[in-house]
Design a protein around this motif. Structure first.
Motif, PDB file in Angstrom:
ATOM      1  N   GLU A   1      -8.813  -5.243  12.077  1.00  0.00           N
ATOM      2  CA  GLU A   1      -9.162  -3.824  12.219  1.00  0.00           C
ATOM      3  C   GLU A   1      -7.892  -3.019  12.474  1.00  0.00           C
ATOM      4  O   GLU A   1      -7.153  -3.298  13.418  1.00  0.00           O
ATOM      5  CB  GLU A   1     -10.129  -3.631  13.385  1.00  0.00           C
ATOM      6  CG  GLU A   1     -10.517  -2.182  13.622  1.00  0.00           C
ATOM      7  CD  GLU A   1     -11.376  -1.987  14.862  1.00  0.00           C
ATOM      8  OE1 GLU A   1     -11.924  -0.878  15.026  1.00  0.00           O
ATOM      9  OE2 GLU A   1     -11.498  -2.945  15.651  1.00  0.00           O
ATOM     10  N   VAL A   2      -7.629  -2.028  11.631  1.00  0.00           N
ATOM     11  CA  VAL A   2      -6.499  -1.123  11.825  1.00  0.00           C
ATOM     12  C   VAL A   2      -7.013   0.154  12.468  1.00  0.00           C
ATOM     13  O   VAL A   2      -7.921   0.805  11.943  1.00  0.00           O
ATOM     14  CB  VAL A   2      -5.794  -0.815  10.495  1.00  0.00           C
ATOM     15  CG1 VAL A   2      -4.758   0.290  10.677  1.00  0.00           C
ATOM     16  CG2 VAL A   2      -5.120  -2.071   9.944  1.00  0.00           C
TER      17      VAL A   2
ATOM     18  N   PRO B   1       0.143  10.600   6.196  1.00  0.00           N
ATOM     19  CA  PRO B   1      -1.309  10.400   6.235  1.00  0.00           C
ATOM     20  C   PRO B   1      -1.662   8.933   6.431  1.00  0.00           C
ATOM     21  O   PRO B   1      -0.966   8.039   5.932  1.00  0.00           O
ATOM     22  CB  PRO B   1      -1.769  10.898   4.851  1.00  0.00           C
ATOM     23  CG  PRO B   1      -0.658  11.743   4.338  1.00  0.00           C
ATOM     24  CD  PRO B   1       0.596  11.184   4.917  1.00  0.00           C
ATOM     25  N   PRO B   2      -2.752   8.654   7.157  1.00  0.00           N
ATOM     26  CA  PRO B   2      -3.202   7.262   7.287  1.00  0.00           C
ATOM     27  C   PRO B   2      -3.511   6.658   5.921  1.00  0.00           C
ATOM     28  O   PRO B   2      -3.910   7.360   4.989  1.00  0.00           O
ATOM     29  CB  PRO B   2      -4.469   7.384   8.145  1.00  0.00           C
ATOM     30  CG  PRO B   2      -4.308   8.678   8.887  1.00  0.00           C
ATOM     31  CD  PRO B   2      -3.566   9.589   7.960  1.00  0.00           C
ATOM     32  N   VAL B   3      -3.340   5.356   5.812  1.00  0.00           N
ATOM     33  CA  VAL B   3      -3.577   4.635   4.553  1.00  0.00           C
ATOM     34  C   VAL B   3      -4.773   3.713   4.772  1.00  0.00           C
ATOM     35  O   VAL B   3      -4.631   2.643   5.388  1.00  0.00           O
ATOM     36  CB  VAL B   3      -2.330   3.837   4.135  1.00  0.00           C
ATOM     37  CG1 VAL B   3      -2.601   3.053   2.854  1.00  0.00           C
ATOM     38  CG2 VAL B   3      -1.139   4.771   3.948  1.00  0.00           C
ATOM     39  N   PRO B   4      -5.947   4.092   4.288  1.00  0.00           N
ATOM     40  CA  PRO B   4      -7.148   3.285   4.550  1.00  0.00           C
ATOM     41  C   PRO B   4      -7.058   1.864   4.017  1.00  0.00           C
ATOM     42  O   PRO B   4      -7.678   0.941   4.567  1.00  0.00           O
ATOM     43  CB  PRO B   4      -8.262   4.075   3.845  1.00  0.00           C
ATOM     44  CG  PRO B   4      -7.736   5.479   3.723  1.00  0.00           C
ATOM     45  CD  PRO B   4      -6.256   5.341   3.558  1.00  0.00           C
ATOM     46  N   ASP B   5      -6.308   1.659   2.936  1.00  0.00           N
ATOM     47  CA  ASP B   5      -6.229   0.319   2.330  1.00  0.00           C
ATOM     48  C   ASP B   5      -5.367  -0.646   3.141  1.00  0.00           C
ATOM     49  O   ASP B   5      -5.297  -1.837   2.801  1.00  0.00           O
ATOM     50  CB  ASP B   5      -5.655   0.413   0.913  1.00  0.00           C
ATOM     51  CG  ASP B   5      -6.580   1.149  -0.046  1.00  0.00           C
ATOM     52  OD1 ASP B   5      -7.774   1.260   0.281  1.00  0.00           O
ATOM     53  OD2 ASP B   5      -6.108   1.612  -1.094  1.00  0.00           O
TER      54      ASP B   5
ATOM     55  N   THR C   1       0.793  -1.229   0.000  1.00  0.00           N
ATOM     56  CA  THR C   1       0.000   0.000   0.000  1.00  0.00           C
ATOM     57  C   THR C   1       0.823   1.275   0.000  1.00  0.00           C
ATOM     58  O   THR C   1       0.268   2.370  -0.129  1.00  0.00           O
ATOM     59  CB  THR C   1      -0.921   0.024   1.233  1.00  0.00           C
ATOM     60  OG1 THR C   1      -0.103  -0.015   2.419  1.00  0.00           O
ATOM     61  CG2 THR C   1      -1.871  -1.168   1.235  1.00  0.00           C
ATOM     62  N   GLY C   2       2.138   1.143   0.185  1.00  0.00           N
ATOM     63  CA  GLY C   2       2.982   2.325   0.304  1.00  0.00           C
ATOM     64  C   GLY C   2       2.916   2.976   1.669  1.00  0.00           C
ATOM     65  O   GLY C   2       3.441   4.082   1.856  1.00  0.00           O
ATOM     66  N   ALA C   3       2.308   2.304   2.632  1.00  0.00           N
ATOM     67  CA  ALA C   3       2.201   2.879   3.975  1.00  0.00           C
ATOM     68  C   ALA C   3       3.556   2.892   4.662  1.00  0.00           C
ATOM     69  O   ALA C   3       4.329   1.944   4.553  1.00  0.00           O
ATOM     70  CB  ALA C   3       1.202   2.086   4.813  1.00  0.00           C
ATOM     71  N   GLU C   4       3.837   3.966   5.378  1.00  0.00           N
ATOM     72  CA  GLU C   4       5.008   4.052   6.242  1.00  0.00           C
ATOM     73  C   GLU C   4       4.521   4.258   7.665  1.00  0.00           C
ATOM     74  O   GLU C   4       3.604   5.040   7.909  1.00  0.00           O
ATOM     75  CB  GLU C   4       5.917   5.204   5.819  1.00  0.00           C
ATOM     76  CG  GLU C   4       6.557   5.019   4.455  1.00  0.00           C
ATOM     77  CD  GLU C   4       7.568   6.112   4.162  1.00  0.00           C
ATOM     78  OE1 GLU C   4       8.523   6.258   4.939  1.00  0.00           O
ATOM     79  OE2 GLU C   4       7.367   6.829   3.165  1.00  0.00           O
ATOM     80  N   ILE C   5       5.144   3.551   8.594  1.00  0.00           N
ATOM     81  CA  ILE C   5       4.652   3.600   9.966  1.00  0.00           C
ATOM     82  C   ILE C   5       5.759   4.021  10.919  1.00  0.00           C
ATOM     83  O   ILE C   5       6.945   3.850  10.637  1.00  0.00           O
ATOM     84  CB  ILE C   5       4.061   2.253  10.414  1.00  0.00           C
ATOM     85  CG1 ILE C   5       5.146   1.178  10.503  1.00  0.00           C
ATOM     86  CG2 ILE C   5       2.942   1.812   9.473  1.00  0.00           C
ATOM     87  CD1 ILE C   5       4.651  -0.120  11.109  1.00  0.00           C
ATOM     88  N   ARG C   6       5.339   4.575  12.045  1.00  0.00           N
ATOM     89  CA  ARG C   6       6.255   4.917  13.127  1.00  0.00           C
ATOM     90  C   ARG C   6       6.319   3.792  14.160  1.00  0.00           C
ATOM     91  O   ARG C   6       7.336   3.617  14.826  1.00  0.00           O
ATOM     92  CB  ARG C   6       5.822   6.210  13.809  1.00  0.00           C
ATOM     93  CG  ARG C   6       5.901   7.421  12.887  1.00  0.00           C
ATOM     94  CD  ARG C   6       5.462   8.678  13.617  1.00  0.00           C
ATOM     95  NE  ARG C   6       5.478   9.838  12.726  1.00  0.00           N
ATOM     96  CZ  ARG C   6       6.532  10.593  12.499  1.00  0.00           C
ATOM     97  NH1 ARG C   6       7.670  10.328  13.122  1.00  0.00           N
ATOM     98  NH2 ARG C   6       6.462  11.615  11.683  1.00  0.00           N
ATOM     99  N   ASN C   7       5.245   3.041  14.285  1.00  0.00           N
ATOM    100  CA  ASN C   7       5.220   1.870  15.148  1.00  0.00           C
ATOM    101  C   ASN C   7       3.835   1.253  15.043  1.00  0.00           C
ATOM    102  O   ASN C   7       2.905   1.853  14.482  1.00  0.00           O
ATOM    103  CB  ASN C   7       5.552   2.206  16.598  1.00  0.00           C
ATOM    104  CG  ASN C   7       6.317   1.084  17.288  1.00  0.00           C
ATOM    105  OD1 ASN C   7       6.049  -0.092  17.055  1.00  0.00           O
ATOM    106  ND2 ASN C   7       7.275   1.442  18.135  1.00  0.00           N
ATOM    107  N   ALA C   8       3.710   0.044  15.593  1.00  0.00           N
ATOM    108  CA  ALA C   8       2.428  -0.657  15.560  1.00  0.00           C
ATOM    109  C   ALA C   8       2.433  -1.742  16.616  1.00  0.00           C
ATOM    110  O   ALA C   8       3.490  -2.201  17.061  1.00  0.00           O
ATOM    111  CB  ALA C   8       2.172  -1.263  14.175  1.00  0.00           C
ATOM    112  N   THR C   9       1.244  -2.174  17.014  1.00  0.00           N
ATOM    113  CA  THR C   9       1.121  -3.305  17.931  1.00  0.00           C
ATOM    114  C   THR C   9      -0.208  -3.993  17.689  1.00  0.00           C
ATOM    115  O   THR C   9      -1.200  -3.343  17.319  1.00  0.00           O
ATOM    116  CB  THR C   9       1.241  -2.846  19.404  1.00  0.00           C
ATOM    117  OG1 THR C   9       1.350  -3.984  20.247  1.00  0.00           O
ATOM    118  CG2 THR C   9       0.039  -2.025  19.837  1.00  0.00           C
TER     119      THR C   9
END
Length: 544
Positions: free
Chosen positions: A495-496, A462-466, A431-439
């Motif tokens: 669910e994101v 920006p958030p990536v809905p896909d 999706t081309g999403a870049e993140i700072r962190n996740a859990t």
């Protein structure tokens, strides 16, 4: 740190990589000769053990918790329980469950295992940047803090993290970590008892006035947090540097010129970044796999466009696993001279009687539970870490840290941390999403309702809905049981939940302010705390 010692231990490791069976056989013989007469050795018949097969039959696989009855006897003062020489300190770790670990550390273990591993771990960095050993004033060591307040066991033995070791206690004056012998780096005795948050600020304040070239980070959560610390504390830095104070006390000569320089950066860019403070910074030593591989590329940008990431060694408080010997971004060969290694495929559970594989039997591209035996008194100890084989050097597997051996199941599937991270990484790529962190979180199931995984994501941009649909597909690919559960309707789509870009950094700050030393505050793929989850998701993308 002596460069000659680093190079010698590096050569010793390299020489073992083409002869893994012989190296491991010799090490097992040494362990048994040294410790067969202990209480543990007598109980398990170690005097008659000669081979790994015989060790497998004599000793079941145990976790640290299962070894605690013997460890507690040693802690109570009984001699010769697990090791011929008694422990002098105990390594601590909160572990995956949050319960404090007590890992016995003997002089023999330090001399024959830990310190050789420790020196070899800096070889790749020193080979590229020899000034790490020759110009200590240019190294900021976030990981090691040997002057931090020391916890103790009930009988008064030091109970410390491996980052708190004072090697001089073991006759190794030259093993002081890079940067720790810098003239500017020591926190004054009158401030030494400060809480971890203040100590982290003091270290940053002292380094802000220096020409830092190399950062020893090890834990990626600390490397990611440092730009956040700067952003939130630069006014205090400016004030202290201008006045020449530390913690409100006179410490250095006032430096209004440096203070003005930092203030100008803040005015121009809206914040102060590591690259502003240290424009000649060239390298960061850090774990660069698992969840960190998804966010470190963006973090690295804040340190400077030319900064290189060097892979840190792979280890746990129980013992060393692998040491980098080249510039591979995340993988390193097993540290064969230090531990006898066994492995259990991580796609299944680990038990006391699990069949194990030896290093030469591992398959590239597979995940494995790690089982240690070493001269420090751990025999077939299963650690919580899972490693992935990413190649070979000589005849020795090159492994990278893949995650903790934690599993979640909504409908009978076995979703491991490694699977979850790989799925998330693939979905970000899709999706081309870049993140700072996740859990990830699996809420308690409700009767008659399918289970559903939730993922809190702090986006870098920006958030990536896909991302949710892409992650759902990738989870089915990386975890077959997840795909089966989705097709049967027993698992609902993932669910994101988008959280504030600083949500994980604020949680890091909260944990450190609560008394946890920064090296112990690590990323959690499966967040164990419901309270922490509620705090994260309460900070939506626009939350202040």
């Amino acid at each position: 740190m002596e460069a000659a010692r680093v190079r010698a231990e590096h050569r010793r490791l390299l020489e073992s990589l083409d002869r893994p069976e012989e190296t491991q056989r010799e090490l097992l013989t040494r362990i048994l000769e040294h410790n067969a007469g202990t209480a543990f050795g007598r109980e398990h018949g170690l005097a008659a053990v000669r081979t790994v097969d015989e060790l497998r039959r004599a000793v079941p696989i145990r976790t640290h918790e299962a070894l605690m009855p013997w460890i507690e006897r040693a802690m109570d003062g009984e001699p010769g329980v697990l090791t011929a020489d008694d422990p002098v300190v105990y390594f601590s770790s909160s572990g995956s469950t949050g319960r404090e670990k007590h890992i016995p550390v003997t002089r023999t273990y330090m001399r024959e295992t830990f310190l050789p591993f420790y020196h070899a771990a800096f070889a790749s960095l020193l080979g590229t940047l020899p000034e790490v050993a020759t110009v200590p004033n240019g190294v900021l060591n976030l990981w090691q803090d040997p002057t931090a307040p020391t916890a103790r066991t009930d009988r008064g033995q030091p109970h410390i993290g491996s980052s708190q070791v004072d090697y001089r206690r073991f006759g190794e004056d030259s093993a002081v970590g890079p940067g720790n012998d810098a003239s500017w780096s020591r926190i004054p005795d009158e401030l030494a008892a400060a809480d971890p948050w203040e100590r982290a600020y003091y270290k940053l304040r002292l380094a802000a006035a220096q020409d830092i070239r190399v950062l020893i980070g090890i834990n990626p959560a600390m490397v990611a947090a440092l730009p956040y610390q700067l952003r939130t504390s630069w006014p205090r830095l400016v004030e202290d540097i201008r006045a020449g104070t530390l913690g409100g006390r006179p410490h250095t000569s006032p430096d209004p010129e440096r203070a003005d320089e930092i203030a100008r950066y803040a005015k121009t860019f809206g914040t102060v970044l590591p690259q502003h403070l240290w424009p000649r910074l060239t390298a960061v030593l850090v774990w660069n796999s698992a969840l960190a591989s998804l966010y470190l590329p963006r973090v690295r940008e804040t340190y400077g466009p030319g900064v290189q990431l060097f892979a840190a060694p792979i280890a746990s408080c129980e013992g060393p696993a692998a040491v980098p010997v080249d510039r591979h971004p995340s993988g390193a060969p097993l540290y064969l001279p230090g531990c006898v290694y066994e492995f259990v495929p991580a796609d299944g559970p680990l038990s006391a009687d699990s069949e194990t594989l030896l290093p030469t039997e591992l398959e590239e591209g597979r995940d494995y539970h790690l089982v240690f035996s070493h001269i420090g008194g751990l025999y077939r100890c299963a650690v919580t870490d899972v490693v992935r084989v990413v190649g070979r050097i000589g005849r020795t597997p090159r492994v990278e840290y893949a995650g903790r051996g934690i599993v979640r199941s909504a409908a009978g599937e076995r979703l491991t941390e490694a699977m979850a991270v790989r799925a998330l990484g693939a979905a970000c790529h899709d999706t081309g999403a870049e993140i700072r962190n996740a859990t990830f979180r699996l809420p308690p199931g409700r009767p008659g309702h399918p289970g559903r995984y939730q993922v809190a994501v702090a986006f870098a941009g920006p958030p990536v809905p896909d991302l949710a649909d892409a992650l759902d597909a990738r989870l089915a690919q990386h975890c077959p049981g997840y795909g089966t559960g989705r097709r049967s309707g027993r698992i609902a789509p993932v669910e994101v939940i988008t959280v504030h870009e600083d949500a994980f950094l604020r949680e890091w700050e909260r944990t450190v302010r609560g008394g946890q030393r920064p090296p112990r505050v690590k990323d959690r793929v499966f967040l164990p705390s419901d309270d922490a989850w509620e705090r994260l998701v309460a900070t939506g993308p626009g939350a202040a």
